[in-house]
Enzyme design. Structure first.
Site, PDB file in Angstrom:
ATOM      1  CD  GLU A   1      -2.747  -1.055   2.568  1.00 20.03           C
ATOM      2  OE1 GLU A   1      -3.654  -1.892   2.672  1.00 20.03           O
ATOM      3  OE2 GLU A   1      -2.467  -0.238   3.476  1.00 20.03           O
TER       4      GLU A   1
ATOM      5  CG  ASP B   1      -3.766   8.117   7.823  1.00 17.49           C
ATOM      6  OD1 ASP B   1      -3.770   6.881   7.856  1.00 17.49           O
ATOM      7  OD2 ASP B   1      -4.024   8.778   6.807  1.00 17.49           O
TER       8      ASP B   1
END
EC number: 4.2.1.20
Length: 269
Positions: free
Chosen positions: A49, A60
Site C-alpha cells: 500500500e 491517520d
C-alpha cells in the site's frame, strides 16, 4: 485475473497469509522512498500500500500524519506518486500496488486523468478512506471499469445492516481496521479479530486483511493464523521517523519488514 487476486490465490495455495506493507510515497524524500518501495518485495512484502500524501489525513494516527508532512515538505504530489509506481514496475511486474489516501488529490488531478495514468503506471487497487459507497459513481465504478480494484475499509463499528452497503462494489480484498479510531492505535484482542473476520466471511468471498496496531512479528503471526492478510504501516513509518540518515531509514524499514515477514510465513507452519 488481477495482480491482487493472483497474489492471494498463490498464497492460499501456499497456506499462508499475505504481508501487506504501507509506506507514504515521498517519505522522507522521493529517492529514499523509491529505494524502500523497490526493496519491500525482497524483504517479504506480498502486497504494497502506497500512501498518497495529503494535507489533512484525518483517518491517520500521528506516525502517518507526520509521514504526510515530511513527504509534502519534500514536494511529493500525486503525479510523482504515480511516477514512483512506474519506476517500481520497471523491475517488478508481479507485486500488487494499492494507492491509499483521500479523494481530494484525485479530484484535483481529475478522475478520468488519474485513472488513465494509474492504469498506465501499473496501479492495482485503490483505498480512498473518505469516499463512502454512496459515492461509488465518483471513483469506484470508473476505476473498476478500467481494471483497478476498489478496496473498502470495515471497522468494529460497521454493523450487519451497514456491512453489505460497504461491501457493495468492493473488489481485491477487504481491509478490516481492527481498532476503531485512527491508524497505528492500540491492537485488538485476537478473539475480537477472529469473530470479526468470521462475520465478514459471511458477507463476502473476498480475502480479508487485518491492520492497525500490528508492530511485531509475534502480533503479525497471530493475526496471520486468522485471516488472509496482515497489514503493517505505522511500525514501518516509525523506522523512517527515528532514522538518523536516509540510508538508516531504508535499512530500518526493510529489516523490520523481514522480521515481520518471518512471523507471517511461520504462522501456519
Amino acid at each position: 485475473m488481477s495482480r491482487l487476486l493472483t497474489r492471494f490465490d498463490e498464497l492460499k495455495q501456499q497456506n499462508r497469509a499475505a504481508l501487506v506493507t504501507f509506506i507514504t510515497a515521498g517519505d522522507p524524500d522521493y529517492a529514499t522512498s523509491l529505494q524502500i518501495l523497490k526493496g519491500l518485495p525482497a524483504a517479504g512484502a506480498d502486497v504494497i500500500e502506497l500512501g498518497m500524501p495529503f494535507t489533512d489525513p484525518m483517518a491517520d494516527g500521528p506516525a502517518i500524519q507526520l509521514a504526510n508532512i515530511r513527504a509534502l515538505a519534500a514536494k511529493q504530489d500525486l503525479a510523482k506518486t504515480l511516477q514512483m509506481v512506474r519506476e517500481f514496475r520497471q523491475d517488478d511486474q508481479t507485486t500488487p500496488i494499492v494507492l491509499m489516501g483521500y479523494f481530494n488529490p484525485i479530484h484535483k488531478m481529475g478522475v478520468e486523468r488519474f485513472i488513465a495514468e494509474a492504469v498506465e503506471a501499473g496501479v492495482d487497487g485503490l483505498i480512498v478512506v473518505d469516499l463512502p459507497p454512496e459515492h461509488n459513481e465518483d471513483l469506484c465504478d470508473p476505476a473498476q471499469a478500467a481494471g483497478i480494484d476498489f478496496i473498502r475499509l470495515t471497522t468494529p463499528t460497521t454493523d450487519d445492516k451497514r456491512l453489505p452497503v460497504v461491501l457493495n462494489g468492493s473488489s481485491g480484498f477487504v481491509y478490516y481496521v481492527s481498532v476503531a479510531g485512527v491508524t497505528g492505535a492500540g491492537s485488538a484482542t485476537l478473539e475480537h479479530v477472529e469473530e470479526a473476520v468470521a462475520r465478514l466471511k459471511r458477507h463476502t468471498e473476498l480475502p480479508v486483511c487485518v491492520g492497525f496496531g500490528i508492530r511485531t512479528p509475534e502480533q503479525a503471526a497471530a493475526i496471520a493464523r486468522l485471516t488472509e492478510g496482515v497489514v503493517v504501516g505505522s511500525a514501518l513509518i516509525d523506522q523512517i521517523a527515528n532514522a538518523k540518515s536516509n540510508a538508516q531509514a531504508v535499512e530500518g524499514v526493510l529489516e523490520l519488514c523481514r522480521q515481520i515477514s518471518t512471523g507471517v510465513r511461520s504462522a501456519r507452519a
